[in-house]
Design a protein around this motif. Structure first.
Motif, PDB file in Angstrom:
ATOM      1  N   LEU A   1     -17.302   3.592  -9.171  1.00  0.00           N
ATOM      2  CA  LEU A   1     -18.229   4.228 -10.093  1.00  0.00           C
ATOM      3  C   LEU A   1     -19.488   4.627  -9.334  1.00  0.00           C
ATOM      4  CD1 LEU A   1     -18.952   5.017 -12.999  1.00  0.00           C
ATOM      5  CD2 LEU A   1     -19.950   2.739 -13.259  1.00  0.00           C
TER       6      LEU A   1
ATOM      7  N   TYR B   1     -17.066   9.257 -10.497  1.00  0.00           N
ATOM      8  CA  TYR B   1     -16.488   8.299  -9.567  1.00  0.00           C
ATOM      9  C   TYR B   1     -16.348   8.968  -8.200  1.00  0.00           C
ATOM     10  CZ  TYR B   1     -15.018   5.080 -13.295  1.00  0.00           C
ATOM     11  OH  TYR B   1     -14.984   4.189 -14.342  1.00  0.00           O
TER      12      TYR B   1
ATOM     13  N   GLN C   1     -14.211   8.583  -4.396  1.00  0.00           N
ATOM     14  CA  GLN C   1     -13.104   7.939  -3.691  1.00  0.00           C
ATOM     15  C   GLN C   1     -13.193   8.299  -2.221  1.00  0.00           C
ATOM     16  OE1 GLN C   1      -9.111   9.138  -4.910  1.00  0.00           O
ATOM     17  NE2 GLN C   1      -8.346   7.093  -4.481  1.00  0.00           N
TER      18      GLN C   1
ATOM     19  N   ARG D   1       0.833  -1.204   0.000  1.00  0.00           N
ATOM     20  CA  ARG D   1       0.000   0.000   0.000  1.00  0.00           C
ATOM     21  C   ARG D   1       0.869   1.256   0.000  1.00  0.00           C
ATOM     22  NH1 ARG D   1      -5.163   0.071   1.712  1.00  0.00           N
ATOM     23  NH2 ARG D   1      -4.981   2.202   0.907  1.00  0.00           N
ATOM     24  N   TYR D   2       2.024   1.170   0.607  1.00  0.00           N
ATOM     25  CA  TYR D   2       2.956   2.292   0.664  1.00  0.00           C
ATOM     26  C   TYR D   2       4.353   1.772   0.367  1.00  0.00           C
ATOM     27  CZ  TYR D   2      -0.943   4.308   3.224  1.00  0.00           C
ATOM     28  OH  TYR D   2      -2.190   4.743   3.599  1.00  0.00           O
TER      29      TYR D   2
ATOM     30  N   THR E   1     -17.765  -0.499 -16.528  1.00  0.00           N
ATOM     31  CA  THR E   1     -17.433  -0.413 -15.112  1.00  0.00           C
ATOM     32  C   THR E   1     -16.074  -1.005 -14.820  1.00  0.00           C
ATOM     33  OG1 THR E   1     -19.782  -0.553 -14.568  1.00  0.00           O
ATOM     34  CG2 THR E   1     -18.199  -0.945 -12.784  1.00  0.00           C
ATOM     35  N   GLN E   2     -15.157  -0.143 -14.363  1.00  0.00           N
ATOM     36  CA  GLN E   2     -13.855  -0.581 -13.893  1.00  0.00           C
ATOM     37  C   GLN E   2     -13.897  -0.589 -12.365  1.00  0.00           C
ATOM     38  OE1 GLN E   2     -10.448   1.441 -15.523  1.00  0.00           O
ATOM     39  NE2 GLN E   2     -11.356   1.611 -17.554  1.00  0.00           N
TER      40      GLN E   2
ATOM     41  N   LEU F   1      -2.588   3.252  -9.372  1.00  0.00           N
ATOM     42  CA  LEU F   1      -3.883   2.583  -9.253  1.00  0.00           C
ATOM     43  C   LEU F   1      -3.997   1.465 -10.275  1.00  0.00           C
ATOM     44  CD1 LEU F   1      -6.138   5.773  -9.053  1.00  0.00           C
ATOM     45  CD2 LEU F   1      -5.500   4.299  -7.156  1.00  0.00           C
TER      46      LEU F   1
ATOM     47  N   GLY G   1      -8.865   6.308   1.911  1.00  0.00           N
ATOM     48  CA  GLY G   1      -8.218   5.006   2.027  1.00  0.00           C
ATOM     49  C   GLY G   1      -8.745   3.931   1.098  1.00  0.00           C
ATOM     50  N   GLU G   2      -9.655   4.281   0.209  1.00  0.00           N
ATOM     51  CA  GLU G   2     -10.245   3.284  -0.679  1.00  0.00           C
ATOM     52  C   GLU G   2      -9.981   3.632  -2.145  1.00  0.00           C
ATOM     53  OE1 GLU G   2     -14.048   2.531   2.321  1.00  0.00           O
ATOM     54  OE2 GLU G   2     -14.346   2.562   0.151  1.00  0.00           O
ATOM     55  N   GLY G   3     -10.270   2.681  -3.016  1.00  0.00           N
ATOM     56  CA  GLY G   3     -10.154   2.915  -4.442  1.00  0.00           C
ATOM     57  C   GLY G   3     -11.346   3.674  -4.991  1.00  0.00           C
ATOM     58  N   LEU G   4     -11.209   4.135  -6.216  1.00  0.00           N
ATOM     59  CA  LEU G   4     -12.319   4.828  -6.878  1.00  0.00           C
ATOM     60  C   LEU G   4     -13.463   3.849  -7.121  1.00  0.00           C
ATOM     61  CD1 LEU G   4      -9.752   6.595  -7.767  1.00  0.00           C
ATOM     62  CD2 LEU G   4     -11.186   7.320  -9.661  1.00  0.00           C
TER      63      LEU G   4
ATOM     64  N   PHE H   1     -11.652  -0.415  -9.085  1.00  0.00           N
ATOM     65  CA  PHE H   1     -10.322   0.070  -8.727  1.00  0.00           C
ATOM     66  C   PHE H   1      -9.840  -0.530  -7.411  1.00  0.00           C
ATOM     67  CE2 PHE H   1      -9.143   3.563 -11.568  1.00  0.00           C
ATOM     68  CZ  PHE H   1     -10.310   3.730 -12.286  1.00  0.00           C
ATOM     69  N   GLY H   2      -8.539  -0.760  -7.345  1.00  0.00           N
ATOM     70  CA  GLY H   2      -7.902  -1.087  -6.091  1.00  0.00           C
ATOM     71  C   GLY H   2      -7.620   0.166  -5.294  1.00  0.00           C
ATOM     72  N   PRO H   3      -7.122   0.019  -4.051  1.00  0.00           N
ATOM     73  CA  PRO H   3      -6.873   1.167  -3.180  1.00  0.00           C
ATOM     74  C   PRO H   3      -5.630   1.956  -3.558  1.00  0.00           C
ATOM     75  CG  PRO H   3      -6.217  -0.837  -2.087  1.00  0.00           C
ATOM     76  CD  PRO H   3      -6.857  -1.252  -3.370  1.00  0.00           C
ATOM     77  N   GLY H   4      -4.800   1.381  -4.418  1.00  0.00           N
ATOM     78  CA  GLY H   4      -3.617   2.091  -4.862  1.00  0.00           C
ATOM     79  C   GLY H   4      -2.379   1.800  -4.032  1.00  0.00           C
TER      80      GLY H   4
ATOM     81  N   PHE I   1     -14.692  12.455  -8.757  1.00  0.00           N
ATOM     82  CA  PHE I   1     -14.012  12.611 -10.040  1.00  0.00           C
ATOM     83  C   PHE I   1     -15.027  12.500 -11.172  1.00  0.00           C
ATOM     84  CE2 PHE I   1      -9.570  12.412  -8.804  1.00  0.00           C
ATOM     85  CZ  PHE I   1      -9.600  11.757  -7.593  1.00  0.00           C
TER      86      PHE I   1
END
Lengths: 114, 113
Positions: free
Chosen positions: B46, B36, B38, A9-10, A102-103, A91, B41-44, A105-108, B89
């Protein structure tokens, strides 16, 4: 798991180090995207996979950036000889099929290059 | 090239206030438009989308209408809650089979009790 996961995550790297960022997409998702998000900006497209094939890498900023998805599931984004300007959140997103927008996303991964 | 412009944040509101976050776009043809969200602490995720002119996307009390004549897709909610605090976003996906979305810079929303 139920969603897209990313690790670490970091990440803190010294300038010049190589880093590897991992993405575990939702099981069965065909499409996988990588984005770079600088502080205060929206995500910028880096690269796109359909299964194991990298169909578009037009967003990769330099040849120091490399991505792979060898078995069509987990993907790794590698950055060689990191520079300070590489500091950003990376990301990953997956999508079930080409017919859906629809994508997921992970938390990055937040990368800081010192 | 395609672009999305969002109002700058942070937008700070009291609970139950009316929310508008402006979004305008530049694109050829008829893009699909998205919002979107966010959470910290979480991902984006939709939130909603619209694929053609005059379509209204809606979800969780949020709505946005695709306005071709003003090239806009403003996000609205009639009564915000503290739990709506997040970064929002606006994004577009160009017509013609493109799979790459173009995102705006994001607008931070802070809702106070």
């Amino acid at each position: 798991g139920a969603g897209v996961s990313q690790s670490p995550r970091y990440k803190v790297a010294k300038r010049g180090q190589d880093v590897a960022l991992r993405c575990d997409p939702i099981s069965g998702h065909v499409s996988l995207f990588w984005y770079q998000q600088a502080l205060g900006q929206g995500p910028e497209f880096l690269t796109y996979f359909q299964n194991e094939a990298q169909l578009d890498k037009s967003g990769l900023p330099s040849d120091r950036f490399f991505a792979e998805r060898p078995e069509g599931s987990v993907s790794t984004l590698k950055i060689q000889r990191t520079q300070q300007e590489d500091s950003a959140v990376y990301l990953c997103a997956s999508r079930g099929g080409s017919s859906t927008d629809t994508q997921y996303f992970g938390p990055g991964t937040r990368l800081t290059v010192l | 090239g395609d672009s999305v412009t969002q109002m700058e944040g942070p937008v700070t509101l009291s609970e139950e206030a009316f929310l508008t976050i402006n979004c305008t776009y530049t694109a050829t043809g008829y893009p699909s438009l998205f919002w979107y969200v966010q959470y910290p602490g979480e991902g984006l995720q939709l939130l909603l989308k619209a694929t053609k002119a005059d379509d209204k996307g809606s979800n969780k009390g949020f709505e946005a209408t695709y306005r071709k004549e003003t090239t806009s897709f403003h996000l609205e909610k009639g009564s915000v809650q503290v739990s709506d605090s997040a970064v929002y976003f606006c994004a577009l996906r160009a017509s013609g089979g493109s799979y790459i979305p173009t995102f705006g810079r994001g607008t931070s929303l802070i809702v106070h009790p």
